[in-house]
Enzyme design. Structure first.
Site, PDB file in Angstrom:
ATOM      1  N   LYS A  13     -41.397 -11.390 -36.091  1.00 44.35           N
ATOM      2  CA  LYS A  13     -42.863 -11.231 -36.069  1.00 44.35           C
ATOM      3  C   LYS A  13     -43.245  -9.753 -36.035  1.00 44.35           C
ATOM      4  O   LYS A  13     -44.067  -9.298 -36.816  1.00 44.35           O
ATOM      5  CB  LYS A  13     -43.475 -11.952 -34.842  1.00 44.35           C
ATOM      6  N   ARG A  88     -50.347 -17.947 -27.234  1.00 44.75           N
ATOM      7  CA  ARG A  88     -49.000 -18.457 -27.032  1.00 44.75           C
ATOM      8  C   ARG A  88     -49.011 -19.812 -26.339  1.00 44.75           C
ATOM      9  O   ARG A  88     -47.961 -20.352 -26.032  1.00 44.75           O
ATOM     10  CB  ARG A  88     -48.275 -17.468 -26.148  1.00 44.75           C
ATOM     11  N   ARG A 127     -30.673  -6.637 -31.747  1.00 45.81           N
ATOM     12  CA  ARG A 127     -31.902  -5.836 -31.775  1.00 45.81           C
ATOM     13  C   ARG A 127     -31.785  -4.629 -30.835  1.00 45.81           C
ATOM     14  O   ARG A 127     -31.286  -4.731 -29.728  1.00 45.81           O
ATOM     15  CB  ARG A 127     -33.104  -6.679 -31.346  1.00 45.81           C
TER      16      ARG A 127
HETATM   17  P1  AP5 Z   1     -42.844 -10.625 -27.309  1.00 45.86           P
HETATM   18  O1  AP5 Z   1     -42.584  -9.196 -27.262  1.00 45.86           O
HETATM   19  O2  AP5 Z   1     -44.019 -11.145 -28.050  1.00 45.86           O
HETATM   20  O3  AP5 Z   1     -41.501 -11.344 -27.740  1.00 45.86           O
HETATM   21  P2  AP5 Z   1     -41.204 -12.628 -28.661  1.00 45.86           P
HETATM   22  O4  AP5 Z   1     -42.361 -13.413 -29.146  1.00 45.86           O
HETATM   23  O5  AP5 Z   1     -40.198 -13.364 -27.866  1.00 45.86           O
HETATM   24  O6  AP5 Z   1     -40.726 -11.997 -29.929  1.00 45.86           O
HETATM   25  P3  AP5 Z   1     -39.693 -10.872 -30.094  1.00 45.86           P
HETATM   26  O7  AP5 Z   1     -40.330  -9.536 -29.872  1.00 45.86           O
HETATM   27  O8  AP5 Z   1     -38.463 -11.179 -29.282  1.00 45.86           O
HETATM   28  O9  AP5 Z   1     -39.244 -11.076 -31.594  1.00 45.86           O
HETATM   29  P4  AP5 Z   1     -39.984 -10.855 -32.976  1.00 45.86           P
HETATM   30  O10 AP5 Z   1     -40.306 -12.185 -33.572  1.00 45.86           O
HETATM   31  O11 AP5 Z   1     -41.094  -9.862 -32.880  1.00 45.86           O
HETATM   32  O12 AP5 Z   1     -38.763 -10.266 -33.794  1.00 45.86           O
HETATM   33  P5  AP5 Z   1     -38.440  -8.765 -34.288  1.00 45.86           P
HETATM   34  O13 AP5 Z   1     -39.365  -8.387 -35.394  1.00 45.86           O
HETATM   35  O14 AP5 Z   1     -38.290  -7.837 -33.138  1.00 45.86           O
HETATM   36  O15 AP5 Z   1     -42.993 -11.208 -25.811  1.00 45.86           O
HETATM   37  C1  AP5 Z   1     -42.097 -10.847 -24.799  1.00 45.86           C
HETATM   38  C2  AP5 Z   1     -42.564 -11.453 -23.477  1.00 45.86           C
HETATM   39  O16 AP5 Z   1     -43.875 -10.941 -23.148  1.00 45.86           O
HETATM   40  C3  AP5 Z   1     -42.731 -12.977 -23.458  1.00 45.86           C
HETATM   41  O17 AP5 Z   1     -41.507 -13.631 -23.174  1.00 45.86           O
HETATM   42  C4  AP5 Z   1     -43.754 -13.136 -22.316  1.00 45.86           C
HETATM   43  O18 AP5 Z   1     -43.157 -12.996 -21.056  1.00 45.86           O
HETATM   44  C5  AP5 Z   1     -44.676 -11.931 -22.524  1.00 45.86           C
HETATM   45  N1  AP5 Z   1     -45.813 -12.270 -23.403  1.00 45.86           N
HETATM   46  C6  AP5 Z   1     -46.098 -11.714 -24.624  1.00 45.86           C
HETATM   47  N2  AP5 Z   1     -47.204 -12.269 -25.148  1.00 45.86           N
HETATM   48  C7  AP5 Z   1     -47.636 -13.183 -24.232  1.00 45.86           C
HETATM   49  C8  AP5 Z   1     -48.726 -14.095 -24.199  1.00 45.86           C
HETATM   50  N3  AP5 Z   1     -49.598 -14.187 -25.224  1.00 45.86           N
HETATM   51  N4  AP5 Z   1     -48.845 -14.880 -23.107  1.00 45.86           N
HETATM   52  C9  AP5 Z   1     -48.008 -14.803 -22.074  1.00 45.86           C
HETATM   53  N5  AP5 Z   1     -46.936 -13.975 -22.047  1.00 45.86           N
HETATM   54  C10 AP5 Z   1     -46.761 -13.181 -23.117  1.00 45.86           C
HETATM   55  O19 AP5 Z   1     -37.008  -9.033 -34.950  1.00 45.86           O
HETATM   56  C11 AP5 Z   1     -35.893  -9.333 -34.157  1.00 45.86           C
HETATM   57  C12 AP5 Z   1     -34.649  -8.603 -34.726  1.00 45.86           C
HETATM   58  O20 AP5 Z   1     -34.322  -9.127 -35.995  1.00 45.86           O
HETATM   59  C13 AP5 Z   1     -34.855  -7.090 -34.911  1.00 45.86           C
HETATM   60  O21 AP5 Z   1     -33.684  -6.420 -34.550  1.00 45.86           O
HETATM   61  C14 AP5 Z   1     -35.125  -6.950 -36.425  1.00 45.86           C
HETATM   62  O22 AP5 Z   1     -34.685  -5.695 -36.917  1.00 45.86           O
HETATM   63  C15 AP5 Z   1     -34.330  -8.111 -37.002  1.00 45.86           C
HETATM   64  N6  AP5 Z   1     -34.943  -8.702 -38.178  1.00 45.86           N
HETATM   65  C16 AP5 Z   1     -36.263  -8.945 -38.403  1.00 45.86           C
HETATM   66  N7  AP5 Z   1     -36.442  -9.527 -39.606  1.00 45.86           N
HETATM   67  C17 AP5 Z   1     -35.194  -9.656 -40.156  1.00 45.86           C
HETATM   68  C18 AP5 Z   1     -34.702 -10.179 -41.390  1.00 45.86           C
HETATM   69  N8  AP5 Z   1     -35.534 -10.699 -42.316  1.00 45.86           N
HETATM   70  N9  AP5 Z   1     -33.376 -10.159 -41.615  1.00 45.86           N
HETATM   71  C19 AP5 Z   1     -32.513  -9.653 -40.693  1.00 45.86           C
HETATM   72  N10 AP5 Z   1     -32.923  -9.135 -39.503  1.00 45.86           N
HETATM   73  C20 AP5 Z   1     -34.244  -9.132 -39.235  1.00 45.86           C
END
Ligand code: AP5
Length: 218
Positions: A13, A88, A127
């Site tokens: 995302k 969320r 990551r």
């Molecule tokens: P948040 O930071 O929002 O984490 P998440 O939703 O769990 O998502 P991530 O940041 O882990 O992953 P992403 O989908 O953004 O992936 P990314 O692009 O980094 O939330 C963290 C915490 O905050 C929650 O658990 C909660 O506690 C709190 N929180 C946040 N919002 C909240 C809300 N609304 N309400 C309540 N609590 C809340 O990619 C991942 C990896 O994969 C990277 O290394 C990237 O380089 C790689 N990658 C990306 N795309 C590809 C591809 N196409 N091919 C290969 N690798 C790829």
């Protein structure tokens, strides 16, 4: 355009949001990044959020909704935004509807990134995140930084997020299935959901997402 991005942790995302926000000239608003910025600045909000984030739980709605509302009030969000990680759960989705309704506006699309769970685990395990700005993310295999441990964008130190441990990721996935997935059905009834497969190269996924958003807007 006003877009909500949904998908499991590690779906990409944040990665996609950076490119989509630039292509669409709208701000990328990530509640996760806002919480992490508060944590690194040591604010009371950051201290409150940290214990929930470290446990893989959602930060309580009253904190999250207030923070998201404040961010949506800022002038740069006046002409659209890309919401990443908010809403969320159903309470947050209904609160967002109300915030937008008060302004006489609504959402244009909910972009759902579909990724198999084994890929999510690989993406999260590799990551690396910048300490200065958690929107700057890398992957040891798929998107390595030019110099190991150093952010290409700002020279900050790269680290592994505390909530990226195997146990916490398992909890975050459970929370996603139980609390976040129901919002997809909620938005389906409003005809807003576009689902795309998010496997493949980052640029291919961006292209797929842009095409899906164009079709939704047509
Ligand atoms: P948040 O930071 O929002 O984490 P998440 O939703 O769990 O998502 P991530 O940041 O882990 O992953 P992403 O989908 O953004 O992936 P990314 O692009 O980094 O939330 C963290 C915490 O905050 C929650 O658990 C909660 O506690 C709190 N929180 C946040 N919002 C909240 C809300 N609304 N309400 C309540 N609590 C809340 O990619 C991942 C990896 O994969 C990277 O290394 C990237 O380089 C790689 N990658 C990306 N795309 C590809 C591809 N196409 N091919 C290969 N690798 C790829």
């Amino acid at each position: 355009m006003r877009i909500v991005l949904v998908g499991p942790p590690g779906a990409g995302k944040g990665t996609q949001a950076a490119y989509l926000a630039e292509n669409l000239s709208i701000p990328h608003i990530s509640t996760g990044d806002l919480f992490r910025a508060n944590i690194s600045q040591g604010t009371p909000l950051g201290r409150q959020a940290k214990e929930f984030m470290d446990a893989g739980e959602l930060v309580p709605d009253e904190v999250t909704i207030g923070m998201a509302k404040d961010r949506l009030e800022q002038p740069d969000a006046g002409n659209g935004c890309l919401l990443d990680g908010f809403p969320r759960n159903l309470t947050q989705a209904k609160a967002l509807d109300q915030i937008l309704e008060e302004k006489g506006i609504g959402l244009d699309a909910v972009l759902d990134l579909e990724v198999p769970e084994e890929e999510v685990v690989k993406r999260i395990a590799g990551r690396r995140t910048c300490r200065n700005n958690s929107a700057h993310t890398f992957h040891v295999e798929y998107k390595p930084p030019k110099a190991e441990g150093v952010c290409d964008e700002c020279g900050g130190e790269l680290y592994q997020r505390e909530d990226d441990s195997e146990e916490t990721v398992r909890k975050r996935l459970e929370v996603y299935h139980e609390q976040t997935e129901p919002i997809i059905d909620y938005y389906k009834t409003q005809g807003l959901v576009v689902t795309i497969p998010a496997l493949g190269k980052v640029a291919e996924v961006t292209q797929r997402a842009m095409e899906a958003l164009r079709q939704q807007a047509a």
